[in-house]
Design a protein around this motif. Structure first.
Motif, short mmCIF file in Angstrom:
data_model
loop_
_atom_site.label_atom_id
_atom_site.label_comp_id
_atom_site.label_asym_id
_atom_site.label_seq_id
_atom_site.Cartn_x
_atom_site.Cartn_y
_atom_site.Cartn_z
N UNK A 254 59.98 75.12 47.06
CA UNK A 254 58.60 75.51 46.79
C UNK A 254 57.89 74.53 45.85
N UNK A 255 58.63 73.93 44.92
CA UNK A 255 58.03 73.05 43.92
C UNK A 255 57.24 71.90 44.55
N UNK A 256 57.82 71.12 45.49
CA UNK A 256 57.06 69.99 46.05
C UNK A 256 55.83 70.42 46.83
N UNK A 257 55.90 71.59 47.46
CA UNK A 257 54.73 72.08 48.21
C UNK A 257 53.59 72.36 47.25
N UNK A 258 53.90 73.04 46.13
CA UNK A 258 52.88 73.32 45.12
C UNK A 258 52.33 72.01 44.55
N UNK A 259 53.22 71.07 44.24
CA UNK A 259 52.81 69.80 43.64
C UNK A 259 51.88 69.03 44.58
N UNK A 260 52.21 69.00 45.87
CA UNK A 260 51.38 68.28 46.83
C UNK A 260 50.02 68.95 47.00
N UNK A 261 50.01 70.27 47.11
CA UNK A 261 48.75 70.99 47.29
C UNK A 261 47.82 70.76 46.10
N UNK A 262 48.36 70.87 44.89
CA UNK A 262 47.55 70.66 43.70
C UNK A 262 47.07 69.21 43.61
N UNK A 263 47.91 68.28 44.03
CA UNK A 263 47.51 66.88 44.02
C UNK A 263 46.36 66.60 44.97
N UNK A 264 46.45 67.19 46.18
CA UNK A 264 45.38 67.01 47.16
C UNK A 264 44.08 67.65 46.66
N UNK A 265 44.18 68.84 46.06
CA UNK A 265 43.00 69.50 45.49
C UNK A 265 42.36 68.63 44.42
N UNK A 266 43.20 67.89 43.69
CA UNK A 266 42.70 67.03 42.62
C UNK A 266 42.22 65.68 43.13
N UNK A 267 42.22 65.50 44.44
CA UNK A 267 41.67 64.28 45.03
C UNK A 267 42.67 63.20 45.36
N UNK A 268 43.96 63.50 45.31
CA UNK A 268 44.96 62.49 45.62
C UNK A 268 45.08 62.32 47.13
N UNK A 269 45.32 61.10 47.61
CA UNK A 269 45.47 60.88 49.06
C UNK A 269 46.79 61.42 49.56
N UNK A 270 46.85 61.74 50.85
CA UNK A 270 48.09 62.20 51.46
C UNK A 270 48.32 61.40 52.73
N UNK A 271 49.43 60.68 52.78
CA UNK A 271 49.75 59.83 53.92
C UNK A 271 50.78 60.51 54.81
N UNK A 272 50.78 60.14 56.09
CA UNK A 272 51.71 60.74 57.04
C UNK A 272 53.15 60.45 56.63
N UNK A 273 53.40 59.24 56.04
CA UNK A 273 54.77 58.92 55.61
C UNK A 273 55.25 59.88 54.54
N UNK A 274 54.31 60.33 53.69
CA UNK A 274 54.69 61.26 52.63
C UNK A 274 55.13 62.60 53.20
N UNK A 275 54.41 63.05 54.22
CA UNK A 275 54.79 64.31 54.86
C UNK A 275 56.16 64.22 55.52
N UNK A 276 56.41 63.09 56.22
CA UNK A 276 57.70 62.90 56.86
C UNK A 276 58.80 62.78 55.81
N UNK A 277 58.51 62.02 54.75
CA UNK A 277 59.50 61.85 53.68
C UNK A 277 59.83 63.17 53.01
N UNK A 278 58.82 63.98 52.75
CA UNK A 278 59.03 65.29 52.13
C UNK A 278 59.89 66.16 53.03
N UNK A 279 59.57 66.18 54.33
CA UNK A 279 60.35 67.00 55.27
C UNK A 279 61.80 66.54 55.31
N UNK A 280 62.02 65.23 55.25
CA UNK A 280 63.38 64.69 55.30
C UNK A 280 64.17 65.07 54.04
N UNK A 281 63.53 64.95 52.88
CA UNK A 281 64.23 65.29 51.64
C UNK A 281 64.60 66.77 51.61
#
Length: 300
Positions: A254-281
């Motif tokens: 749950x921690x990385x999901x919360x961290x990513x959502x809050x980061x995106x809300x704060x204006x951070x970019x989200x790349x497709x590689x990050x999504x794949x990397x997160x899923x793999x980890x």
């Protein structure tokens, strides 16, 4: 106490724990707006160590002479060093990516346990480690263009997860006779005075706190230390008592999901590689711990 079906209170506390630890990376980002990375880490450790003191005063009686050196080591590798590594890493890394990379901790714990502490392992666990490593590489090299661009600051987060992994193995193999709250509270208190001394004597912190524009970054760091470490530790142990460590360790996902959502809300970019990397980890962590997840003792 262990129950087959976790009560509603346990689920609510688990969600709160995920929010607290998942938001810690954004709090680091906000704290860096007004303070240097070394100041942030020192404030974080000092505030967490001293705030926990009232909860552990009676527990000092359970600490024996042979525990002290071990607890100092736990304080250093489990809290002090990672706090500095995270602070310096987030000068160049988005908070969401940092939160996902932190998920490598269970895999680092497994690797160190097998290679250094000679604990038995299964092929399934190593399959999970390999998948997690591939996901980590994707995160470290992710870029807006889609090309692989190595970010050396991500290695600081990996170093921090290795510290956490070493810390968990030290606790498991060398301090099995002390409770989690005693270990974390006492070890944090042992490294809090050096952190405070460094902050006051080696940085301009004393003069800075009088500047109103720095009160918000300071508040973010204090919340990080007091709520993100002290309160979260108490919640963690409460959930363990209500259920078991297997249920509590699910906060890892749950921690990385919360961290990513809050980061995106704060204006951070989200790349497709990050999504794949997160899923793999996360897949690697799940595969490696599918039968029996080790107890986690995150300190954010």
């Amino acid at each position: 106490m262990q129950t087959e079906t976790p009560p509603l209170k346990a689920w609510l506390l688990l969600g709160l724990l995920a929010l607290i630890w998942g938001s810690s990376f954004l709090l680091i980002k906000k704290g860096l707006l007004g303070f240097s990375p070394d100041q942030l880490a020192a404030i974080r450790i000092a505030s967490a160590g001293f705030v926990l003191l009232p909860f552990i005063l009676r527990r000092f009686k359970t600490v024996r002479p042979h525990h002290w050196l071990k607890l100092i080591c736990v304080g250093l590798v489990g809290s002090f060093i990672p706090a500095f590594l995270f602070a310096f890493a987030q000068t160049e890394l988005p908070s969401g990516v940092t939160g996902v990379l932190n998920t490598f901790t269970p895999l680092a714990t497994l690797i160190i346990g097998v290679l250094i502490f000679r604990q038995p392992s299964r092929l399934q666990q190593w399959v999970g480690v390999v998948i997690g490593l591939l996901g980590t590489i994707l995160l470290i090299t992710a870029s807006a263009s889609g090309e692989l661009e190595f970010n050396r600051y991500a290695l600081l987060i990996i170093a921090a997860t290795i510290c956490y992994g070493l810390n968990l193995n030290l606790i498991k193999h060398h301090i099995p006779d002390l409770g989690a709250l005693t270990i974390t509270g006492v070890s944090l208190f042992l490294v809090a005075p050096p952190a405070l001394t460094y902050l006051v004597l080696a940085t301009p912190f004393v003069s800075q706190v009088a500047e109103p524009e720095l009160w918000f970054p300071l508040s973010a760091i204090l919340v990080l230390g007091i709520v993100g470490t002290a309160m979260a530790l108490i919640i963690f142990n409460t959930v363990v008592k209500l259920t078991d460590t297997t249920f509590t360790s699910s906060v890892t996902y749950l921690i990385p999901i919360v961290a990513l959502i809050l980061g995106i809300i704060d204006g951070e970019p989200f790349f497709i590689q990050q999504g794949i990397g997160m899923a793999a980890i996360l897949s690697g962590v799940w595969i490696a711990n599918r039968r029996k997840r080790p107890p986690l003792n995150y300190q954010r």
